[in-house]
Structures are given as structure tokens and as C-alpha cells.
Design a protein around this motif. Sequence first.
Motif, PDB file in Angstrom:
ATOM      1  N   LEU A  17      36.629  36.853  52.583  1.00 19.28           N
ATOM      2  CA  LEU A  17      36.079  38.288  52.227  1.00 19.28           C
ATOM      3  C   LEU A  17      37.196  39.152  51.243  1.00 19.28           C
ATOM      4  O   LEU A  17      36.109  39.798  50.544  1.00 19.28           O
ATOM      5  N   LYS A  18      38.561  38.923  51.017  1.00 16.15           N
ATOM      6  CA  LYS A  18      39.081  38.864  49.829  1.00 16.15           C
ATOM      7  C   LYS A  18      40.267  38.543  49.618  1.00 16.15           C
ATOM      8  O   LYS A  18      41.127  38.035  50.493  1.00 16.15           O
ATOM      9  N   LEU A  19      40.988  38.358  48.567  1.00 11.89           N
ATOM     10  CA  LEU A  19      41.558  37.139  47.684  1.00 11.89           C
ATOM     11  C   LEU A  19      42.653  38.419  46.788  1.00 11.89           C
ATOM     12  O   LEU A  19      43.210  38.248  45.766  1.00 11.89           O
ATOM     13  N   VAL A  20      42.615  39.531  47.402  1.00 14.53           N
ATOM     14  CA  VAL A  20      43.754  40.824  46.600  1.00 14.53           C
ATOM     15  C   VAL A  20      45.518  40.643  47.039  1.00 14.53           C
ATOM     16  O   VAL A  20      46.067  40.464  48.475  1.00 14.53           O
ATOM     17  N   ASN A  21      45.487  40.310  45.854  1.00 15.48           N
ATOM     18  CA  ASN A  21      47.318  39.864  46.399  1.00 15.48           C
ATOM     19  C   ASN A  21      47.979  39.313  47.240  1.00 15.48           C
ATOM     20  O   ASN A  21      49.161  39.787  48.093  1.00 15.48           O
ATOM     21  N   PRO A  22      47.904  37.842  47.342  1.00 11.97           N
ATOM     22  CA  PRO A  22      48.139  36.640  48.198  1.00 11.97           C
ATOM     23  C   PRO A  22      49.460  37.266  48.364  1.00 11.97           C
ATOM     24  O   PRO A  22      49.752  36.259  47.074  1.00 11.97           O
ATOM     25  N   THR A  23      50.449  36.696  49.182  1.00  9.81           N
ATOM     26  CA  THR A  23      51.824  35.934  49.397  1.00  9.81           C
ATOM     27  C   THR A  23      51.419  34.786  48.814  1.00  9.81           C
ATOM     28  O   THR A  23      50.558  34.121  48.704  1.00  9.81           O
ATOM     29  N   GLN A  24      52.899  34.314  48.280  1.00 11.65           N
ATOM     30  CA  GLN A  24      53.073  33.195  47.429  1.00 11.65           C
ATOM     31  C   GLN A  24      52.238  32.069  48.436  1.00 11.65           C
ATOM     32  O   GLN A  24      51.630  30.917  48.311  1.00 11.65           O
ATOM     33  N   TYR A  25      52.943  32.056  49.732  1.00 12.25           N
ATOM     34  CA  TYR A  25      52.307  31.187  51.028  1.00 12.25           C
ATOM     35  C   TYR A  25      51.114  30.889  50.794  1.00 12.25           C
ATOM     36  O   TYR A  25      50.668  29.980  51.209  1.00 12.25           O
ATOM     37  N   ARG A  26      50.839  32.259  51.181  1.00 10.43           N
ATOM     38  CA  ARG A  26      49.160  31.861  51.320  1.00 10.43           C
ATOM     39  C   ARG A  26      48.047  31.894  49.982  1.00 10.43           C
ATOM     40  O   ARG A  26      47.000  30.581  50.518  1.00 10.43           O
ATOM     41  N   PHE A  27      49.208  31.940  48.570  1.00  9.42           N
ATOM     42  CA  PHE A  27      48.143  31.134  47.407  1.00  9.42           C
ATOM     43  C   PHE A  27      47.977  29.508  48.120  1.00  9.42           C
ATOM     44  O   PHE A  27      46.739  29.668  48.036  1.00  9.42           O
TER      45      PHE A  27
END
Length: 539
Positions: A17-27
Motif C-alpha cells: 500500500l505504501k512504503l513511507v518512512n519505515p522504521t529501521q526494523y520494518r525496513f
Amino acid sequence: PHSFCFQAEEGNIEYKLKLVNPTQYRFEHLATQLKWRLQEGRGEAVYQIGVEDNGLLVGLTEADMKASLKTLKRMAEKVGADITLLREREVDYDLDRNTRKIAEVLVRKVPDDQQFLDLRVAVLGNVDSGKSTLLGVLTQGELDNGRGRARLNLFRHLHEIQTGRTSSISFEILGFNSKGEVVNYSESRTAEEICESSSKMITFIDLAGHHKYLKTTIFGLTSYCPDFAMLMVSANTGIAGTTREHLGLAMALKVPIFIVVSKVDLCSRGTVERTVRQLERVLKQPGCNKVPMVVSNPDDAVTAAQQFTQSTCVTPIFTLSSVSGESLNLLKVFLNILPPLSNSKEQEELMQQLTEFQVDEIYSVPDVGTVVGGTLYSGVCREGERLVVGPTDEGRFLRLKVGSIQRNRSACRVLRAGQAATLALGNFDRSLLRKGMVMVSPKMNPTICCQFEAAIVLLFHAKTFRRGSQVTVHVGNVRQTATVECLHGKDELRTGERAVVRFRFIKHPEYLRLGAKLLFREGVTKGIGHVTPRIGQAS
């Protein structure tokens, strides 16, 4: 607009859906997920951004889309891949009349054991259907002068230049770099340079169109394991001569077929349409049961490439001219996106076979023990399954039991052929494992060898390729230096020549599967081939 084919965990299409500013872990999680997608797509994945998991086209604002594409670029850089925007389209307006967009992005990474993604396309068609001309234009990058100039670059034998017909099998290569741009001989590149600068290579296997050469055609099709077949039909003659037989051949091989109607510059629109209708009729017949899909714009080409590999019944049809260049770019877009996936029929057959898991990565995880990552080549694998792993340096296989299985970071009960996963092996000693090993069913009685034979084609070489030459051999996840023990019936090989060769591994025995594709190289010397019978057992 076409609706997208929805997919769950399978395949190489990922909805985000979107990949806006993910946290380091999510990245990190997103990057790992991308890595798996690429493994399953054999080096390619398509990300659809602005689309929910269930395939609902939600769309993103300009700012969110920009941020999401930036994140995807970062993810790709982390795993060593490149991205290309395939298409963007507007979905809807929200209450403030702002447009919302969805984007489709191709991510490509060349697997570590390959120099480039390798797709093999068998080229079929009647004599004079314009095969060599089209290949000439694609691989040389210059349009035909209408009198066969483009094809002269292709010809192998003198009598073929005189008769203008191809009798033997020839190979032509077309590269795409990671941005999706064509890499061919146009800037007077050599074959080496094309391979060096391409991330995806389409090898066209040009087979004889002549009736008396049908045997070579059949041999050519089966022995080079093509992934797809391109059937060429001339717009002005329609279905003629061996066209039906070639169509039947491709169907018997169970490889997906796409059709190119050539020479549209020679005839009226009406004639072209008549030929297309004739093809549609043949394809829809009960024996074929294909769904023809005429490609008339870049959007169709993208959709065709994706649907083509998901369902074997879709048959894209291109109408083009090698003289005027009309619609040639649509074929290039299609070839660039064509995913190197194995077809579903092949996967069903592989699932019936005994279990074979290829070990690509090995790590230790606290509280879990030894974990291996890799791909299940054949069979199915369940938790608790007892397998043997090897070969060790002495050529032995050791027993082990599979603990838990994870796919895309979530537990998985059953792993099927073609899927990538990590398997927990409990307290199994990690130092006994190495990349390139296999975990197989104890029933398999795996063949391991120090020496093996392969039918090879030398793509190019710097020094002569002869007995005593040393090369690095890649077969699936096996990678080891080997010496050429003997060339059957020849003293040495030159560029473009083929032979059956016996190799000997330098360090330790390996497990090899008959028919497995291999790539070997040493400096600029490179070749491809497949493992053939008469494998020298471990001595």
C-alpha cells in the motif's frame, strides 16, 4: 484498465500500500522480504505500490508515492538490486479532487551464481517468416534494409548466405541492463561486452524452418531447455507450411508460446488482421485451448508479460515490421519484463518427485540452533521430515531432522517445489554444512561425482579451451573450480562451437542432477550447457 491478477504468497508480485518512512526494523523486514521475492522470481520481482494485499487499487498521493518509491530504491540498493518504473496510472480522485496513483515497479537482481538472468527463447517459424531478420534487428540494433542486410550478420555458413536460409541451430543474444535498456551489438560491442553489461540475457535459439530439418528442430527444442517459444508467422502468407507443426511442437514441450506476425510493412491492414484472426481461430481450437491476446500498446505488453507466465493458456500476439521498426519496441518491453519463472506444469511435475532442498545460506540463531536458507528444488518438505545432507568432503551424506520451516518470516507447514524458505535444524553441527550442499530424501540415493560430463557451447574465449583448462563451474547452487579432463572428438573448442566435455572437480565431490543447466567461466572465457549422462561416480 486491465485488472491485475491477484496473488497470495506465491510468485514474484508484491502488493504494497505504501512504503513511507519505515522504521529501521520494518525496513530490514521489507528488504528481507524483497530478497525472498527476488529468489522466487529467479532474480526479478514486481512491486505494485498503492495496492492493498487483496488487490484493491487504493492509490497514493503524489508525496506518498514519491516517498514510497524512494524507500523501494533504498530496499533495492540494500539487496544489490536495481529498479525500473514500469507504469504509473491514476486510479481515482479523493474528495479534494487530488489524483491518486498506483505504480508498478520492476526490481531486478542477478543471482550470485550467475553473471546475468538467462532466459532461453526458442524461435520457430516457417521458412521466410522473417525469423533471422527479426533476430538480426533485435540483436544488431539496426533495421533491415528490406533486402536481408540485418540477417547477414547472423549467418554461420557460406551456403546459407547464398541461399539465404538457415539450416543449423544458431544462438543469438539480446541483453537488457538493469534499467531495462537494450544492450546489443549496435555500438559494435562484442558478445563479451554484451554479457558484461547486461543483467538479463535473452538467448534466442534459432531453429531451422525447413521441413527436412524438423529433426534438428525437435532436438534443439528439447536439449536446450527453452523457457519460452516465439512462433513467427509472416503477415502476407498467414499460417503455412510447418507453422502448425511448430505450434504443435511448442505445445508438446509444454513451454509458453508467444506469436510474432512479421512483415506487416508488406501488406495492407486488412491482410494483417486476417492473419491475426486466422491465428486466433487456431489457438482457440480444442487441441490448443489458448487465450490469444493481441498486444497493441506498451501497457498491453506489460500485462501480457505478467499474465503470460501466470497462466500457460495466455498467448500474446505481436504484429511488427523489421523494416519500418513498427511495434518493435512493444516486443522489447515484453522481453524485458518477461519473468524467468518456471511454469506451473513443471512445478506440478517437480512436486511429485523426491524432496531436494538446495542450501544457499547457513546461520546460527540463538535458541533455535543451526538454520539453513535456500530453495526447495523438488518434492515437498514438512516439519519433522527426516532428510540426509551432503556431500561432505569425503562424499558422505549425514542424517538430520527438519525442525520448523519459515517462509517470508512466518511459520509454514508445508514447503512446495520452487519455494524459498529457512529450515531450523536444531543442534546439527553448523561446521559440517557448506553452501552448495543439498538436503534430500534418504530414498533418493543421490549421485555424487568428482567427474562429470556436460554438453556445452563455448560463448567466447580468450585462450584456447582444451584439455587441462581450468574453469569455475556453476550448477544451481554448486560453485567449484574444475579441470577439463577431455573433449570428446575434438582437441580444442572455439567461440560458438559445442562439444561434450568431461570435467573434474578440484576440491570435493558435488551432487549434480542430470540435465541441470551449467555456466562456466574463467576470465573472459564463458560457456553454458547442461549435465549429461555417463557421470563418473565418486572415485
